[in-house]
Design an enzyme around this catalytic site. Structure first.
Site, PDB file in Angstrom:
ATOM      1  N   CYS A 113     -70.807  -0.177  12.764  1.00 31.15           N
ATOM      2  CA  CYS A 113     -71.171  -0.087  14.001  1.00 31.15           C
ATOM      3  C   CYS A 113     -70.540   0.798  14.825  1.00 31.15           C
ATOM      4  O   CYS A 113     -70.875   1.969  14.787  1.00 31.15           O
ATOM      5  CB  CYS A 113     -70.756  -1.763  14.674  1.00 31.15           C
ATOM      6  SG  CYS A 113     -71.514  -2.097  16.067  1.00 31.15           S
ATOM      7  N   HIS A 208     -72.902  -5.371  10.812  1.00 28.32           N
ATOM      8  CA  HIS A 208     -71.569  -5.686  10.419  1.00 28.32           C
ATOM      9  C   HIS A 208     -71.619  -6.597   9.329  1.00 28.32           C
ATOM     10  O   HIS A 208     -71.679  -7.705   9.090  1.00 28.32           O
ATOM     11  CB  HIS A 208     -71.162  -6.726  11.564  1.00 28.32           C
ATOM     12  CG  HIS A 208     -70.605  -5.965  12.812  1.00 28.32           C
ATOM     13  ND1 HIS A 208     -69.517  -5.606  12.860  1.00 28.32           N
ATOM     14  CD2 HIS A 208     -71.269  -5.613  13.924  1.00 28.32           C
ATOM     15  CE1 HIS A 208     -69.312  -5.178  14.173  1.00 28.32           C
ATOM     16  NE2 HIS A 208     -70.436  -5.071  14.658  1.00 28.32           N
ATOM     17  N   GLU A 210     -69.252  -6.984   7.019  1.00 27.19           N
ATOM     18  CA  GLU A 210     -68.076  -7.853   6.858  1.00 27.19           C
ATOM     19  C   GLU A 210     -68.418  -9.263   7.432  1.00 27.19           C
ATOM     20  O   GLU A 210     -67.723 -10.358   6.983  1.00 27.19           O
ATOM     21  CB  GLU A 210     -66.862  -7.413   7.774  1.00 27.19           C
ATOM     22  CG  GLU A 210     -66.725  -7.588   8.926  1.00 27.19           C
ATOM     23  CD  GLU A 210     -67.656  -6.890  10.021  1.00 27.19           C
ATOM     24  OE1 GLU A 210     -67.671  -6.902  11.229  1.00 27.19           O
ATOM     25  OE2 GLU A 210     -68.557  -5.959   9.445  1.00 27.19           O
TER      26      GLU A 210
END
Length: 230
Positions: A113, A208, A210
């Site tokens: 990002c 994202h 994660e």
């Protein structure tokens, strides 16, 4: 063989827990957990003197530049839009230095990002300061599909269409020197960037990873980091 060592950039913030309220190096647990799940060791890289970035990167097998606040527009020659967040100048300087060191040393690099946006800015690109429709609700991650560009690094890792976790209001505008777009959203927003050729393992993604369970991108990073160790 020991696990590759992957450095992940962090925030520097004030935080409160228990009886304490102190300045902290802050990072969502999803980032180190993602690196660990892909078979590597994670180490945190809080903001530091940019002059130390090259030495830090030299001790690492790979680098992740994490998501976070908006890049200060002065970094790409623009005036701030009213919807652009407050600057994080210390973090901008540190992470740009990490990116430049990783590129110079051939260290595998993943930008997430903000990290992708900084990679673009580091190579002379610009950003769109506000996108409508890419944040479904403030403080809540959404999802949307991205389509990989065949023949690219990202296209080899995750061919076709993937549904990814997302939360952003800025994006790549003019691509940095030597970069190509390797994934797009349905509205044409650039969702991944990488060197056109000869740039080693370097990838930026707008979403994202994660926040999800798709390990393909980070496994690519960890694999390249392991190979780089010889």
């Amino acid at each position: 063989m020991s696990r590759p060592l992957i450095g992940v950039s962090t925030y520097r913030e004030h935080a409160r827990w228990g009886v304490w309220e102190l300045e902290v190096a802050l990072l969502a647990i999803g980032y180190p957990r993602l690196v660990q799940s892909a078979g590597a060791l994670a180490v945190l890289l809080p903001p530091d003197d940019p002059a130390h970035a090259a030495a830090a990167v030299a001790r690492l097998d790979g680098v992740v530049v994490a998501g976070g606040p908006d890049v200060e527009p002065v970094r790409y020659g623009a005036e701030p839009d009213p919807r652009t967040g407050p600057p994080a100048r210390e973090r901008d300087a540190w992470e740009l230095a990490l990116i430049e060191a990783a590129l110079a040393q051939g260290t595998p690099l993943l930008g997430v990002c903000r990290g992708m946006q900084l990679l673009n800015v580091a190579l002379g690109g610009t950003l769109v300061q506000h996108l409508d429709g890419h944040v479904e609700r403030v403080g809540t991650f959404g999802t949307h599909p991205v389509t990989a560009v065949p023949g690219t690094l990202y296209g080899a890792l995750a061919p076709g269409v993937s549904v990814v976790p997302t939360y952003h209001h800025q994006a790549v505008d003019r691509l940095g020197t030597g970069l190509v777009a390797s994934a797009f959203a349905e509205d044409g927003t650039v969702e991944a960037v990488e060197p056109a050729e000869g740039g080693g393992w370097v990838l930026g993604v707008q979403w994202h990873p994660e926040m999800g369970d798709d390990l393909r991108v980070v496994r690519g990073l960890v694999s390249a980091a392991a190979e780089g160790r010889g």
